[in-house]
Design an enzyme around this catalytic site. Structure first.
Site, PDB file in Angstrom:
ATOM      1  N   ASN A   1      -2.019   0.281   6.697  1.00  0.00           N
ATOM      2  CA  ASN A   1      -1.495  -0.968   7.261  1.00  0.00           C
ATOM      3  C   ASN A   1      -0.610  -1.746   6.283  1.00  0.00           C
ATOM      4  OD1 ASN A   1      -3.512  -1.903   5.617  1.00  0.00           O
ATOM      5  ND2 ASN A   1      -4.466  -3.238   7.140  1.00  0.00           N
TER       6      ASN A   1
ATOM      7  N   TYR B   1     -12.391  -2.278  -4.047  1.00  0.00           N
ATOM      8  CA  TYR B   1     -12.896  -2.438  -2.670  1.00  0.00           C
ATOM      9  C   TYR B   1     -14.425  -2.326  -2.603  1.00  0.00           C
ATOM     10  CZ  TYR B   1      -8.305  -2.420  -0.332  1.00  0.00           C
ATOM     11  OH  TYR B   1      -7.053  -2.733   0.131  1.00  0.00           O
TER      12      TYR B   1
ATOM     13  N   LYS C   1       0.820  -1.214   0.000  1.00  0.00           N
ATOM     14  CA  LYS C   1       0.000   0.000   0.000  1.00  0.00           C
ATOM     15  C   LYS C   1       0.861   1.275   0.000  1.00  0.00           C
ATOM     16  CE  LYS C   1      -3.948  -2.194   2.303  1.00  0.00           C
ATOM     17  NZ  LYS C   1      -5.022  -2.002   3.331  1.00  0.00           N
TER      18      LYS C   1
ATOM     19  N   GLU D   1      -9.462 -11.138  -7.477  1.00  0.00           N
ATOM     20  CA  GLU D   1      -8.538 -10.015  -7.298  1.00  0.00           C
ATOM     21  C   GLU D   1      -7.335 -10.130  -8.231  1.00  0.00           C
ATOM     22  OE1 GLU D   1      -9.726  -9.093  -2.635  1.00  0.00           O
ATOM     23  OE2 GLU D   1      -7.659  -9.644  -3.118  1.00  0.00           O
TER      24      GLU D   1
ATOM     25  N   HIS E   1      -2.208  -5.467   1.636  1.00  0.00           N
ATOM     26  CA  HIS E   1      -3.503  -6.140   1.505  1.00  0.00           C
ATOM     27  C   HIS E   1      -3.237  -7.546   1.005  1.00  0.00           C
ATOM     28  CE1 HIS E   1      -7.547  -7.208   0.126  1.00  0.00           C
ATOM     29  NE2 HIS E   1      -6.949  -7.657  -0.960  1.00  0.00           N
TER      30      HIS E   1
HETATM   31  P1  CMP Z   1      -7.463  -4.618   3.568  1.00  0.00           P
HETATM   32  O1  CMP Z   1      -6.995  -6.020   3.754  1.00  0.00           O
HETATM   33  O2  CMP Z   1      -6.851  -3.850   2.462  1.00  0.00           O
HETATM   34  O3  CMP Z   1      -9.047  -4.648   3.349  1.00  0.00           O
HETATM   35  C1  CMP Z   1      -9.874  -3.561   3.705  1.00  0.00           C
HETATM   36  C2  CMP Z   1      -9.134  -2.498   4.427  1.00  0.00           C
HETATM   37  O4  CMP Z   1      -9.917  -1.588   5.113  1.00  0.00           O
HETATM   38  C3  CMP Z   1      -8.266  -3.117   5.505  1.00  0.00           C
HETATM   39  O5  CMP Z   1      -7.192  -3.814   4.898  1.00  0.00           O
HETATM   40  C4  CMP Z   1      -7.898  -1.890   6.333  1.00  0.00           C
HETATM   41  O6  CMP Z   1      -6.697  -1.282   5.906  1.00  0.00           O
HETATM   42  C5  CMP Z   1      -9.056  -0.967   6.036  1.00  0.00           C
HETATM   43  N1  CMP Z   1      -9.765  -0.702   7.282  1.00  0.00           N
HETATM   44  C6  CMP Z   1     -10.357  -1.581   8.080  1.00  0.00           C
HETATM   45  N2  CMP Z   1     -10.890  -0.952   9.143  1.00  0.00           N
HETATM   46  C7  CMP Z   1     -10.608   0.353   8.988  1.00  0.00           C
HETATM   47  C8  CMP Z   1     -10.889   1.500   9.759  1.00  0.00           C
HETATM   48  N3  CMP Z   1     -11.573   1.435  10.909  1.00  0.00           N
HETATM   49  N4  CMP Z   1     -10.439   2.679   9.295  1.00  0.00           N
HETATM   50  C9  CMP Z   1      -9.762   2.762   8.120  1.00  0.00           C
HETATM   51  N5  CMP Z   1      -9.474   1.697   7.348  1.00  0.00           N
HETATM   52  C10 CMP Z   1      -9.897   0.510   7.793  1.00  0.00           C
END
Ligand code: CMP
Length: 139
Positions: A113, A50, A10, A127, A116
């Site tokens: 984070n 998403y 990311k 995906e 993904h």
């Molecule tokens: P990802 O695996 O990319 O799939 C969905 C994403 O939503 C997840 O990782 C997080 O990075 C994001 N996400 C989940 N909860 C929150 C939150 N409370 N605020 C912002 N982003 C979120």
């Protein structure tokens, strides 16, 4: 079984030059990078990828973040690749991630984070097809 899964490094991680360190974690765990490219998603592309999260309160934050700067999209292959990748990534929220995982070491927050990964065989297939043609997968 040998599986393939879709991984995204990311914007918070590409910005901090962490692509190589994250790839080393995948490779050290026995995952093979069989396709990889650096792209800058449009907001519309991030929203489409998403779409399953469209009703979540964090959808706008998530999609604007994913379109903010380049990402690296990749296909990881190996024995039980979907679960193995999730192990190497650690919990979605870095506060809950185990020591040694990508998110524990590198993630900034639950939104930023760092990575993904697909969560199941069906979503992995969808995906992968979202980003790659069959010709681009080199096992
Ligand atoms: P990802 O695996 O990319 O799939 C969905 C994403 O939503 C997840 O990782 C997080 O990075 C994001 N996400 C989940 N909860 C929150 C939150 N409370 N605020 C912002 N982003 C979120």
């Amino acid at each position: 079984a040998i599986e393939r899964t879709l991984s995204i490094i990311k914007p918070d991680a590409t910005r901090r030059n962490l692509t190589g360190k994250i790839n080393a974690k995948f490779e050290d765990a026995g995952l093979r990078i069989v396709a990889q490219k650096r792209i800058h998603l449009s907001l519309a592309q991030a929203q489409k990828f998403y779409a399953v999260h469209a009703e979540r309160p964090f959808f706008a934050e998530l999609t604007e973040f994913m379109a903010s700067e380049p990402v690296v999209v990749q296909v990881l292959e190996g024995e039980g690749a979907i679960a193995k990748n999730r192990e190497v990534m650690g919990a979605t929220n870095p506060a809950n991630a185990d020591a040694g995982t990508i998110r524990k070491e590198f993630a900034l927050s639950v939104g930023e984070n760092s990575v993904h990964g697909s969560d199941a065989p069906e979503t992995a297939a969808e995906e992968i097809a979202f980003f790659f043609s069959g010709l681009e997968l080199v096992g």
